[in-house]
Design a protein around this motif. Sequence first.
Motif, PDB file in Angstrom:
ATOM      1  N   GLU A 170       0.803  -1.208   0.106  1.00 35.46           N
ATOM      2  CA  GLU A 170      -0.007   0.026   0.012  1.00 35.46           C
ATOM      3  C   GLU A 170       1.040   1.166  -0.069  1.00 35.46           C
ATOM      4  OE1 GLU A 170      -0.354  -2.411   2.280  1.00 35.46           O
ATOM      5  OE2 GLU A 170      -2.257  -3.187   1.937  1.00 35.46           O
ATOM      6  N   ARG A 171       1.889   1.258   0.929  1.00 33.55           N
ATOM      7  CA  ARG A 171       2.746   2.264   0.782  1.00 33.55           C
ATOM      8  C   ARG A 171       3.656   2.402  -0.365  1.00 33.55           C
ATOM      9  NH1 ARG A 171       2.787   0.405   6.834  1.00 33.55           N
ATOM     10  NH2 ARG A 171       1.010   1.585   7.408  1.00 33.55           N
TER      11      ARG A 171
ATOM     12  N   VAL B  23       2.468   1.929  -3.354  1.00 35.43           N
ATOM     13  CA  VAL B  23       1.812   2.359  -4.176  1.00 35.43           C
ATOM     14  C   VAL B  23       1.629   4.131  -4.028  1.00 35.43           C
ATOM     15  CG1 VAL B  23      -0.706   2.706  -5.058  1.00 35.43           C
ATOM     16  CG2 VAL B  23       0.201   0.257  -4.691  1.00 35.43           C
TER      17      VAL B  23
ATOM     18  N   HIS C 286      -8.056  10.143  -2.639  1.00 32.72           N
ATOM     19  CA  HIS C 286      -8.987   8.842  -2.600  1.00 32.72           C
ATOM     20  C   HIS C 286      -9.915   9.317  -4.161  1.00 32.72           C
ATOM     21  CE1 HIS C 286     -12.777   6.415  -2.068  1.00 32.72           C
ATOM     22  NE2 HIS C 286     -13.433   7.560  -2.383  1.00 32.72           N
TER      23      HIS C 286
ATOM     24  N   PHE D  88      -6.475   7.054  -5.504  1.00 36.56           N
ATOM     25  CA  PHE D  88      -6.851   5.840  -4.717  1.00 36.56           C
ATOM     26  C   PHE D  88      -8.305   5.558  -4.571  1.00 36.56           C
ATOM     27  CE2 PHE D  88      -2.800   7.646  -3.257  1.00 36.56           C
ATOM     28  CZ  PHE D  88      -1.862   7.241  -3.735  1.00 36.56           C
TER      29      PHE D  88
ATOM     30  N   TRP E  65      -9.557   2.731  -1.834  1.00 36.45           N
ATOM     31  CA  TRP E  65      -9.269   2.972  -0.354  1.00 36.45           C
ATOM     32  C   TRP E  65     -10.107   4.171   0.099  1.00 36.45           C
ATOM     33  CZ3 TRP E  65      -3.085   3.436  -1.650  1.00 36.45           C
ATOM     34  CH2 TRP E  65      -2.706   2.262  -1.526  1.00 36.45           C
TER      35      TRP E  65
ATOM     36  N   THR F 195      -7.918   5.504   5.621  1.00 36.18           N
ATOM     37  CA  THR F 195      -6.975   4.593   5.105  1.00 36.18           C
ATOM     38  C   THR F 195      -5.837   5.162   4.629  1.00 36.18           C
ATOM     39  OG1 THR F 195      -8.692   2.789   4.725  1.00 36.18           O
ATOM     40  CG2 THR F 195      -6.290   2.267   3.885  1.00 36.18           C
ATOM     41  N   ILE F 196      -5.982   6.154   3.567  1.00 33.01           N
ATOM     42  CA  ILE F 196      -5.155   7.139   2.893  1.00 33.01           C
ATOM     43  C   ILE F 196      -4.279   7.972   3.933  1.00 33.01           C
ATOM     44  CG2 ILE F 196      -4.776   8.661   1.074  1.00 33.01           C
ATOM     45  CD1 ILE F 196      -6.916   7.446  -0.164  1.00 33.01           C
TER      46      ILE F 196
ATOM     47  N   HIS G 132      -1.755   5.696   5.803  1.00 29.36           N
ATOM     48  CA  HIS G 132      -0.514   5.291   5.265  1.00 29.36           C
ATOM     49  C   HIS G 132       0.310   6.585   5.014  1.00 29.36           C
ATOM     50  CE1 HIS G 132      -1.615   1.205   4.445  1.00 29.36           C
ATOM     51  NE2 HIS G 132      -2.781   1.515   3.809  1.00 29.36           N
TER      52      HIS G 132
END
Length: 163
Positions: A27-28, A30, A63, A67, A70, A74-75, A78
């Motif tokens: 995730e990180r 990305v 978002h 992304f 997510w 969540t963003i 991260h």
Amino acid sequence: MNNIGKLLINESPLTVLPSLVKLVGLERAVILQQLHYACQQPHSGKVLADGHKYVWNTYEDWHTHHFSFWQPETIRKHFSKLEADGFIISCQPKKSAWDRTKYYRVNYDTLSIRIEAEDDTASYTKKRITAEIQQPSRQTKLATDTSLSEAENKCLGRDADFA
């Protein structure tokens, strides 16, 4: 069959290198890759007083535009973890109380140091394994010698306890 093609690559893909994923997690990785990409675009971001180019977005904007898979929370988590680990530098250059825009950039120095450390660790591990293969440790040698003695005793028809 036409629907399958829509899921494979009819839009700009998110691409990350496995070595970056190994370093920071999927995730990180990305997020770092997208942040790097955004900072490289000529009409994106702004060069600040420190001479580095930064981009800004709210977590909702990240978002919506980058992304969508997510949730904004969540963003945020991260981004916070990447900041805490030193992979992202952020600042709020505007002094007004009502403007809380946060600017971000990749901390290439930290990334470089961590990649070198990872390479050094991998190199050290490889050298250590190679050395052990070429010259077994004392414990490995004793176990091998003992095994040979037992095998020799069995071959000679001796009881292991007697030998």
